[in-house]
Enzyme design. Structure first.
Site, PDB file in Angstrom:
ATOM      1  N   SER A 264       0.812  -1.198   0.000  1.00 13.21           N
ATOM      2  CA  SER A 264       0.000   0.000   0.000  1.00 13.21           C
ATOM      3  C   SER A 264       0.861   1.271   0.000  1.00 13.21           C
ATOM      4  O   SER A 264       1.641   1.494  -0.917  1.00 13.21           O
ATOM      5  CB  SER A 264      -0.954  -0.045   1.203  1.00 13.21           C
ATOM      6  OG  SER A 264      -1.958   0.916   1.092  1.00 13.21           O
ATOM      7  N   ASP A 456      -8.139  -5.874  -5.847  1.00 14.06           N
ATOM      8  CA  ASP A 456      -8.022  -4.612  -5.115  1.00 14.06           C
ATOM      9  C   ASP A 456      -8.453  -3.456  -6.007  1.00 14.06           C
ATOM     10  O   ASP A 456      -8.129  -3.418  -7.194  1.00 14.06           O
ATOM     11  CB  ASP A 456      -6.569  -4.416  -4.667  1.00 14.06           C
ATOM     12  CG  ASP A 456      -6.345  -3.138  -3.882  1.00 14.06           C
ATOM     13  OD1 ASP A 456      -7.299  -2.656  -3.236  1.00 14.06           O
ATOM     14  OD2 ASP A 456      -5.215  -2.620  -3.914  1.00 14.06           O
ATOM     15  N   HIS A 518      -6.403  -6.239  -1.678  1.00 13.12           N
ATOM     16  CA  HIS A 518      -5.309  -5.343  -1.311  1.00 13.12           C
ATOM     17  C   HIS A 518      -4.235  -6.055  -0.495  1.00 13.12           C
ATOM     18  O   HIS A 518      -3.055  -5.739  -0.605  1.00 13.12           O
ATOM     19  CB  HIS A 518      -5.897  -4.184  -0.504  1.00 13.12           C
ATOM     20  CG  HIS A 518      -4.970  -3.049  -0.258  1.00 13.12           C
ATOM     21  ND1 HIS A 518      -4.513  -2.217  -1.256  1.00 13.12           N
ATOM     22  CD2 HIS A 518      -4.423  -2.579   0.889  1.00 13.12           C
ATOM     23  CE1 HIS A 518      -3.733  -1.291  -0.739  1.00 13.12           C
ATOM     24  NE2 HIS A 518      -3.651  -1.487   0.560  1.00 13.12           N
TER      25      HIS A 518
END
EC number: 3.4.16.5
Length: 541
Positions: A264, A456, A518
């Site tokens: 991320s 994601d 994610h």
């Protein structure tokens, strides 16, 4: 854990400010004038800012009092005496060591400004917590005594061959999310069930590597400070100091290969942290590669891929209707213009408006659907837990006094993600900065893996593929022209199972992992350990 939605939308900050006002008793709202330095600085910059950006900051000035409560505040803490720790490493002692080179010249054994840093170490009893019995563990703090910063870490030795297996640093994103969420939700040696019981993870990344989980920046997880860190570059020197002092205390790990991994917002962190390490000639950090999962690294190239991912072009059904998709297309030109301006100046005065506008116009429509931004296949049942109720269980377990005592924790409580840190980074302009520009210099020295779970939305695989293909470096054309090949399991009983696609050229590798959101290790634990182990062994690099 993940890229926090807290700072993603312009409306989120405004809504938070409005909520703060609503919760006050009637008539109790205090009218606080914006600090004069804000007016003075804005006046200096106005002549060079385009009209839209000037208007944005004028609104910010008007509503500045609403944003003040949103900035992160220091944590309650009690520092334990050095005598209560098993080891204390003084950065000043490390910095004072000089050695003689082959030609007779003298130089410091280890480079870097380390004088203000200390590392405190506690040997964690695995039996006391019930996590990975028989596996050596350490926890503690890196202290920057000059700026009152204290970063918490938790180290797990490899289950396999710790004398020879590599060492890996794991970083969650946010910015503002604790890496202990990655430990217990994704890739660590155990998870926590709803009854607060330890459940071993057979696919832990410490199966064949020793792993350090680090809570950073300060005031995240168990870390704390009286000050704050509000941009990625400021955190880089802390990471260098942590690793230097850790490997000084434990030289048995310093000779092994070292890798940095994360997900991320670590797409921002890792290029900076790796560059900081590689900038030092004399070091005890044997950095061999970096791995970034579902990262935000090059917003200018990644933001055009939000519409395709939300509108059915990413391999999953469309989440948005055609009208909303057209609206996103219409907003894109303005968004990209703002990001380009941010890239040119790297000033918060233009980077903040870029983030606020783009996140509202390009990401906002998806969030309004109620779908999980971290996995397009599911709804977000509870936004307060970032769509993953397991975080509440992890937080409850880590807040037990017995757990905090066993780890040597010095703060009063734990939270998985700190929204204030997220907003600090956003309002300092860090969100849209072009950290991908550091990657070409990394590729000259070490391999880089970019992997992405293909379900994601928030840091989707389309955007990550796009920026890796677009990156300007000597191997650009060969990498961009390379074909995607099937990625299959070769290491265990699932041999032959297709888990994704991979392309690689030179030191650069991209992977698409099927059926993962994610957090790839959460959704596809077997697949994640497979590619992780093979990457550490040197495949694709």
């Amino acid at each position: 854990m993940k890229l926090l939605m807290t700072g993603l939308l312009a409306s989120a900050a405004v809504a938070a400010a409005q909520e703060q006002q609503v919760l006050q008793a009637e008539g109790s709202a205090q009218q606080q004038p914006a600090p004069s330095i804000f007016d003075e600085t804005l006046k200096q910059f106005e002549s060079g800012l385009e009209e839209g950006i000037t208007h944005f900051w004028s609104e910010m000035k008007t509503n500045f009092k609403h944003y003040l409560p949103l900035i992160s505040v220091p944590k309650e803490h009690t520092r334990r005496a050095d005598s209560e720790w098993d080891h204390v490493v003084r950065g000043a002692d490390v910095e004072s060591v000089w050695v003689q080179g082959a030609n007779g010249e003298k130089h410091r054994e280890i480079d870097g400004k380390l004088q203000s840093y200390d590392l405190r170490v506690k040997a964690v009893d695995p039996a006391e917590l019930g996590i990975d019995p028989g596996v050596k563990q350490y926890s503690g703090y890196l202290d920057d005594n000059e700026t009152d910063k204290h970063l918490f870490y938790w180290f797990f030795e490899s289950r396999n061959d710790p004398k020879n297996d590599p060492v890996v640093l794991w970083l969650n994103g946010g910015p503002g999310c604790s890496s202990l969420t990655g430990l217990f939700l994704e890739l660590g040696p155990a998870t926590i069930d709803k009854n607060l019981k330890i459940v071993p993870n057979p696919y832990s990344w410490n199966s064949n590597a020793s792993v350090i989980f680090l809570d950073q920046p300060v005031n995240v997880g168990f870390s704390y400070s009286g000050s704050s860190v509000s941009d990625t570059v400021a955190a880089g020197k802390d990471i260098y100091a942590l690793l230097t002092l850790f490997f000084k205390q434990f030289p048995e790990y310093a000779t092994q290969d070292f890798h940095i991994s994360g997900e991320s917002y670590a797409g921002h962190y890792i290029p900076v942290f790796a560059s900081e390490i590689l900038s030092h000639k004399n070091t005890n950090i044997n950095l061999k590669s970096v791995l970034i999962g579902n990262g935000l690294t090059d917003p200018l190239t990644q933001y055009p891929q939000y519409r395709p991912m939300a509108c059915g072009d990413g391999g999953y059904p469309a989440v948005l209707d055609q009208g909303t998709c057209r609206s996103m297309d219409n907003s894109l030109e303005r968004c990209l213009s703002l990001i380009e301006t941010c890239y040119s100046s790297e000033s918060a005065w233009v980077c903040v408006p870029a983030a606020m506008y783009c996140n509202s116009a390009i990401i906002g429509p998806y969030q309004q659907t109620g779908m999980n931004p971290y996995d397009v296949r599911s709804k977000c049942e509870d936004m307060s837990s970032l769509c993953y109720p397991q975080l509440n269980t992890i937080t409850e377990w880590l807040n037990q006094k017995s757990v905090m005592k066993a780890l040597g924790v010095e703060v009063e409580s734990y939270e998985s993600c700190n929204g204030g840190i997220n907003r600090d980074f956003l309002f300092h302009g860090d969100w849209m900065k072009p950290y991908h520009r550091l990657v070409p210099s990394l590729l000259e020295k070490i391999p880089v893996l970019i992997y992405a779970g293909d379900a994601d939305f928030i840091c989707n695989w389309l955007g990550n593929l796009a920026w890796t293909n677009a990156l300007e470096w000597p191997g650009h054309k060969k990498f961009a022209d390379a074909k995607m090949n099937d990625l299959k399991i070769v290491d265990n009983k699932s041999k032959g199972k297709k888990i994704g696609q991979v392309k690689s050229s030179g030191n650069f590798t991209f992977m698409r992992i099927f059926g993962a959101g994610h957090m790839v290790p959460l959704n596809q634990p077997e697949a994640s350990l497979e590619f992780f182990n093979r990457w550490l062994r040197g495949e694709w690099r």
